[in-house]
Design a protein around this motif. Sequence first.
Motif, PDB file in Angstrom:
ATOM      1  N   ARG A   1      -6.088 -49.527 -18.786  1.00  0.00           N
ATOM      2  CA  ARG A   1      -6.212 -50.243 -19.995  1.00  0.00           C
ATOM      3  C   ARG A   1      -5.063 -50.843 -20.473  1.00  0.00           C
ATOM      4  NH1 ARG A   1     -11.351 -47.708 -22.355  1.00  0.00           N
ATOM      5  NH2 ARG A   1     -12.194 -46.608 -20.824  1.00  0.00           N
ATOM      6  N   ASN A   2      -4.006 -50.761 -19.907  1.00  0.00           N
ATOM      7  CA  ASN A   2      -2.794 -51.233 -20.363  1.00  0.00           C
ATOM      8  C   ASN A   2      -2.151 -50.481 -21.635  1.00  0.00           C
ATOM      9  OD1 ASN A   2      -2.622 -53.231 -18.261  1.00  0.00           O
ATOM     10  ND2 ASN A   2      -4.074 -54.528 -19.554  1.00  0.00           N
ATOM     11  N   HIS A   3      -2.329 -49.414 -21.689  1.00  0.00           N
ATOM     12  CA  HIS A   3      -1.813 -48.677 -22.691  1.00  0.00           C
ATOM     13  C   HIS A   3      -0.431 -47.848 -22.155  1.00  0.00           C
ATOM     14  CE1 HIS A   3      -5.318 -48.888 -25.030  1.00  0.00           C
ATOM     15  NE2 HIS A   3      -6.096 -48.031 -24.425  1.00  0.00           N
ATOM     16  N   LEU A   4      -0.053 -47.756 -21.013  1.00  0.00           N
ATOM     17  CA  LEU A   4       0.983 -47.237 -20.440  1.00  0.00           C
ATOM     18  C   LEU A   4       1.143 -47.707 -19.126  1.00  0.00           C
ATOM     19  CD1 LEU A   4      -0.362 -44.911 -18.281  1.00  0.00           C
ATOM     20  CD2 LEU A   4      -0.402 -43.584 -20.416  1.00  0.00           C
ATOM     21  N   PHE A   5       2.385 -47.355 -18.216  1.00  0.00           N
ATOM     22  CA  PHE A   5       2.625 -47.394 -17.145  1.00  0.00           C
ATOM     23  C   PHE A   5       2.486 -46.425 -16.103  1.00  0.00           C
ATOM     24  CE2 PHE A   5       5.204 -50.586 -19.261  1.00  0.00           C
ATOM     25  CZ  PHE A   5       4.519 -51.868 -18.823  1.00  0.00           C
ATOM     26  N   CYS A   6       2.123 -46.309 -15.013  1.00  0.00           N
ATOM     27  CA  CYS A   6       1.788 -44.933 -14.361  1.00  0.00           C
ATOM     28  C   CYS A   6       2.762 -45.307 -13.133  1.00  0.00           C
ATOM     29  CB  CYS A   6       0.102 -44.989 -13.933  1.00  0.00           C
ATOM     30  SG  CYS A   6      -0.132 -43.413 -12.815  1.00  0.00           S
ATOM     31  N   ALA A   7       3.180 -44.226 -12.543  1.00  0.00           N
ATOM     32  CA  ALA A   7       4.208 -44.136 -11.430  1.00  0.00           C
ATOM     33  C   ALA A   7       4.047 -42.898 -10.758  1.00  0.00           C
ATOM     34  CB  ALA A   7       5.590 -44.558 -11.710  1.00  0.00           C
ATOM     35  N   ARG A   8       4.365 -42.910  -9.497  1.00  0.00           N
ATOM     36  CA  ARG A   8       4.910 -41.492  -8.763  1.00  0.00           C
ATOM     37  C   ARG A   8       6.526 -41.419  -8.721  1.00  0.00           C
ATOM     38  NH1 ARG A   8       0.369 -42.118  -9.499  1.00  0.00           N
ATOM     39  NH2 ARG A   8      -1.700 -41.544  -8.363  1.00  0.00           N
ATOM     40  N   PRO A   9       7.050 -40.199  -8.491  1.00  0.00           N
ATOM     41  CA  PRO A   9       8.336 -40.129  -8.534  1.00  0.00           C
ATOM     42  C   PRO A   9       9.189 -41.102  -7.472  1.00  0.00           C
ATOM     43  CG  PRO A   9       7.603 -38.019  -8.272  1.00  0.00           C
ATOM     44  CD  PRO A   9       6.399 -38.816  -8.534  1.00  0.00           C
ATOM     45  N   GLN A  10       8.434 -41.505  -6.472  1.00  0.00           N
ATOM     46  CA  GLN A  10       9.078 -42.219  -5.279  1.00  0.00           C
ATOM     47  C   GLN A  10       8.786 -43.894  -5.931  1.00  0.00           C
ATOM     48  OE1 GLN A  10       6.586 -40.297  -4.831  1.00  0.00           O
ATOM     49  NE2 GLN A  10       4.913 -40.922  -3.649  1.00  0.00           N
ATOM     50  N   THR A  11       8.042 -44.167  -6.824  1.00  0.00           N
ATOM     51  CA  THR A  11       7.780 -45.540  -7.350  1.00  0.00           C
ATOM     52  C   THR A  11       8.407 -45.749  -8.599  1.00  0.00           C
ATOM     53  OG1 THR A  11       5.698 -45.162  -8.223  1.00  0.00           O
ATOM     54  CG2 THR A  11       5.547 -45.638  -5.970  1.00  0.00           C
ATOM     55  N   LEU A  12       9.082 -44.887  -9.362  1.00  0.00           N
ATOM     56  CA  LEU A  12       9.750 -44.821 -10.561  1.00  0.00           C
ATOM     57  C   LEU A  12      10.603 -46.183 -10.795  1.00  0.00           C
ATOM     58  CD1 LEU A  12       9.564 -43.865 -13.366  1.00  0.00           C
ATOM     59  CD2 LEU A  12      11.314 -42.286 -12.696  1.00  0.00           C
ATOM     60  N   TYR A  13      11.596 -46.107  -9.735  1.00  0.00           N
ATOM     61  CA  TYR A  13      12.269 -47.338  -9.869  1.00  0.00           C
ATOM     62  C   TYR A  13      11.552 -48.739  -9.887  1.00  0.00           C
ATOM     63  CZ  TYR A  13      15.529 -51.256  -8.285  1.00  0.00           C
ATOM     64  OH  TYR A  13      16.147 -52.199  -7.929  1.00  0.00           O
ATOM     65  N   GLN A  14      10.725 -48.902  -8.768  1.00  0.00           N
ATOM     66  CA  GLN A  14       9.989 -50.066  -8.868  1.00  0.00           C
ATOM     67  C   GLN A  14       9.030 -50.545 -10.334  1.00  0.00           C
ATOM     68  OE1 GLN A  14       9.854 -48.043  -6.619  1.00  0.00           O
ATOM     69  NE2 GLN A  14      10.204 -48.902  -4.461  1.00  0.00           N
ATOM     70  N   THR A  15       8.763 -49.275 -10.881  1.00  0.00           N
ATOM     71  CA  THR A  15       7.940 -49.580 -11.933  1.00  0.00           C
ATOM     72  C   THR A  15       8.751 -49.755 -13.115  1.00  0.00           C
ATOM     73  OG1 THR A  15       6.211 -47.794 -11.460  1.00  0.00           O
ATOM     74  CG2 THR A  15       6.536 -48.179 -13.737  1.00  0.00           C
ATOM     75  N   ILE A  16       9.864 -49.112 -13.325  1.00  0.00           N
ATOM     76  CA  ILE A  16      10.899 -49.686 -14.327  1.00  0.00           C
ATOM     77  C   ILE A  16      11.470 -51.010 -14.151  1.00  0.00           C
ATOM     78  CG2 ILE A  16      13.319 -48.992 -15.206  1.00  0.00           C
ATOM     79  CD1 ILE A  16      12.679 -46.181 -14.337  1.00  0.00           C
TER      80      ILE A  16
END
Length: 178
Positions: A131-146
């Motif tokens: 719903r585009n209220h937040l970003f969702c990541a896993r520890p191993q994808t945090l860098y890519q999300t940021i």
Amino acid sequence: MGGSDDSVKSKRIVFVTVGTTCFDSLVRAVDTQEVREALFKKGYTDLVIQMGRGSYIPTKSTGEDGSLSVDYFTFSSSIAEYLKSASLVISHAGSGSIFETLRLKKPVIVVVNEDLMDNHQSELAEELAERNHLFCARPQTLYQTISGMDLGSLVAYQPGDATPVANFINRFLGFNDE
């Protein structure tokens, strides 16, 4: 010259919270050089980590070398002031932390703890991300999300409209919508 006044005004804090549990993989992820550099490149100046019951100790930094300033603590009687002062929140997927951050209209990256059994928290985080209220990541994808996050793409969460989320959770738990 007012340099110290300017730096105070431009302070942009990233607050990381793991709640009352142990989530060392999240603390390790934010403590990596690549995540710290990605946050710094996005204009953040300070990283404050609430590490909970974890055993991994992040590396402190004063930021005097032109990098991100980093500090940490285990617990606080209230994280409300940390959330209010944050420019970005990186949170575990606990519903209390998520909704408190969204009510404050703070951008949030929710990091799912995949080590939890029957992880209902991932369902909530993924639905709110859809719903585009937040970003969702896993520890191993945090860098890519940021690195790829566009804060302008987020849609403000409206606390009065929790019915769709509650219905989703009820359906997930096997209850009928009312």
